[in-house]
Design a protein around this motif. Structure first.
Motif, short mmCIF file in Angstrom:
data_model
loop_
_atom_site.label_atom_id
_atom_site.label_comp_id
_atom_site.label_asym_id
_atom_site.label_seq_id
_atom_site.Cartn_x
_atom_site.Cartn_y
_atom_site.Cartn_z
N LYS A 39 36.40 47.88 17.72
CA LYS A 39 37.40 48.96 17.84
C LYS A 39 36.89 50.22 17.12
O LYS A 39 37.02 51.34 17.63
N THR A 53 36.20 53.85 18.79
CA THR A 53 36.92 55.00 18.25
C THR A 53 35.94 56.10 17.80
O THR A 53 36.17 57.29 18.03
N GLU A 54 34.84 55.68 17.18
CA GLU A 54 33.82 56.67 16.75
C GLU A 54 33.30 57.45 17.96
O GLU A 54 33.15 58.68 17.91
N ALA A 57 34.79 57.88 20.86
CA ALA A 57 35.86 58.71 21.42
C ALA A 57 36.07 59.97 20.58
O ALA A 57 36.23 61.07 21.12
N THR A 58 36.04 59.80 19.27
CA THR A 58 36.26 60.94 18.37
C THR A 58 35.12 61.95 18.52
O THR A 58 35.36 63.16 18.55
N THR A 63 41.91 61.76 18.93
CA THR A 63 41.74 60.75 19.97
C THR A 63 42.22 59.38 19.51
O THR A 63 42.09 59.02 18.35
N ARG A 64 42.82 58.61 20.42
CA ARG A 64 43.17 57.22 20.11
C ARG A 64 42.48 56.31 21.11
O ARG A 64 42.09 56.75 22.20
N THR A 65 42.32 55.05 20.74
CA THR A 65 41.73 54.10 21.68
C THR A 65 42.66 52.90 21.84
O THR A 65 43.42 52.58 20.94
N ARG A 66 42.56 52.25 22.99
CA ARG A 66 43.45 51.13 23.28
C ARG A 66 42.64 49.97 23.87
O ARG A 66 41.79 50.19 24.75
N ILE A 110 40.66 55.41 26.40
CA ILE A 110 40.69 56.47 25.38
C ILE A 110 41.84 57.42 25.70
O ILE A 110 42.01 57.83 26.86
#
Ligand code: YSA
Length: 328
Positions: A219, A223-224, A226-227, A234-237, A254
């Motif tokens: 995760k 996230t890294e 995406a950011t 940004t959030r991740t799912r 994302i």
């Protein structure tokens, strides 16, 4: 004769014609030479005077011919230089400048992000064996992806790789953990091509193996990425999903804010999970855990760049491609 000869010398247009004039006046049978020969017939007092006059005439002509020859030579050099010279004030012919394709720019950006996080980059064969594309990745014999409807097979039984995951196995066979790896590259599927599906597309695979690697690391890595791509908010799912080579497996998305419209949406990217023990078994790894993920690079580029149809990437239409020069 002097006047006439000087006029002719002055008018000689090139070295050859100047030489002809020289022969005509000063050559063995030239007019001046003839006059000199005639001196013998004169009386001695006349001969002296005439001799001096003809010799003066001769040296005046020689001098004039010499000067004319030099002038012609200078003129030839000048003309040659002129023909070779470049007018630096003329506007240049503008060369059309190429640029990198949006797919290349996005791939380079992804590589840059992962290299900064300590990942290695590897590439692998696009023509794969069934073993690397399916078997070693724990695909059961009857899995639908092995169907010719989904996969391009060659007549010798090999496959155009349907994803970049086979490189997980190839890399692990020749390296010992711990490591962090990404594999960008092409994949092929026997798809009905539409706005989001091409028969040839790109994926980026990531694989991290070591002691006590967990789902939290997975995760964190997503996230890294995406950011780095879309900024701090940004959030991740992750949502549970099945892939034979991971357990547990998930699909990831994302949360993305369109900077032009302010609109927010989930960008479904690909699959991920913890590497399945059967995959580690196939490469002889023990006592380690790892995560992997893989996603479509076109998918990552389509929505953020507002491209309505995946086929635009491969139609080589400069009206489309020029919009994305230096966009990443
Ligand atoms: C799953 C788990 C892992 O641990 C590692 C990797 C994966 C991903 C897995 N190898 C895979 O290929 N999953 S996928 O079939 O769902 O494809 C992943 C992404 O590739 C898709 O979400 C999509 O973005 C892209 N993709 C697939 N088929 C495509 C395509 N893009 C364009 N055209 C197609 N035909």
């Amino acid at each position: 004769m002097l006047e006439q000869a000087l006029r002719e010398i002055e008018a000689a247009p090139d070295p050859q014609q100047l030489q002809d004039i020289r022969v005509r006046y000063l050559g063995k049978r030239g007019m001046v030479t003839q006059e000199l020969k005639r001196l013998g017939a004169l009386r001695p007092d006349e001969r002296r005077e005439a001799g001096q006059r003809i010799n003066r005439l001769k040296s005046v002509l020689e001098e004039a011919i010499h000067e004319r020859r030099e002038a012609l030579e200078r003129e030839a050099v000048r003309r040659q230089l002129e023909s070779e010279s470049v007018d630096v004030t003329l506007p240049g012919a503008r060369l059309k400048q190429g640029g990198l394709h949006l797919m290349t720019l996005v791939t380079h950006r992804l590589i840059e992000i992962f290299v900064s996080l300590g990942y290695e980059v590897a590439v692998g064969p696009e023509l794969e064996t069934d073993y690397y594309n399916f078997t070693a990745l724990n695909f059961p014999q009857e899995h639908p992806a092995r169907d010719t409807q989904d996969t391009f097979f060659t007549t010798d039984g090999r496959v155009m790789r349907t994803h970049t995951s086979p490189m997980q196995v190839r890399y692990m066979e020749s390296h010992r953990p711990p490591f962090r790896l990404i594999v960008p590259g092409r994949a092929y599927r026997n798809e009905a091509v539409d706005v989001t599906h091409e028969a040839q597309f790109h994926q980026l695979e990531a694989l991290v193996v070591g002691e006590r690697i967990t789902m939290a690391d997975l995760k964190g890595a997503i996230t890294e990425m995406a950011t780095a791509l879309f900024g701090r908010d940004t959030r991740t799912r992750l949502q549970p999903a099945y892939f034979p080579f991971v357990e547990p497996g998930a699909e990831f998305a994302i949360w993305w804010t369109n900077p032009r419209t302010g609109e927010q949406q989930w960008l479904e990217l690909g699959g991920c999970g913890m590497v399945h023990p059967n995959v580690f078994r196939a490469v002889g790894y023990e006592g380690v855990t790892g995560f992997a993920f893989g996603f479509g690079i076109e998918r990552l580029a389509l929505i953020p760049f507002g491209i309505p149809d995946i086929r635009h990437f491969y139609q080589s239409d400069l009206r489309v491609l020029n919009q994305f020069r230096g966009a990443v």
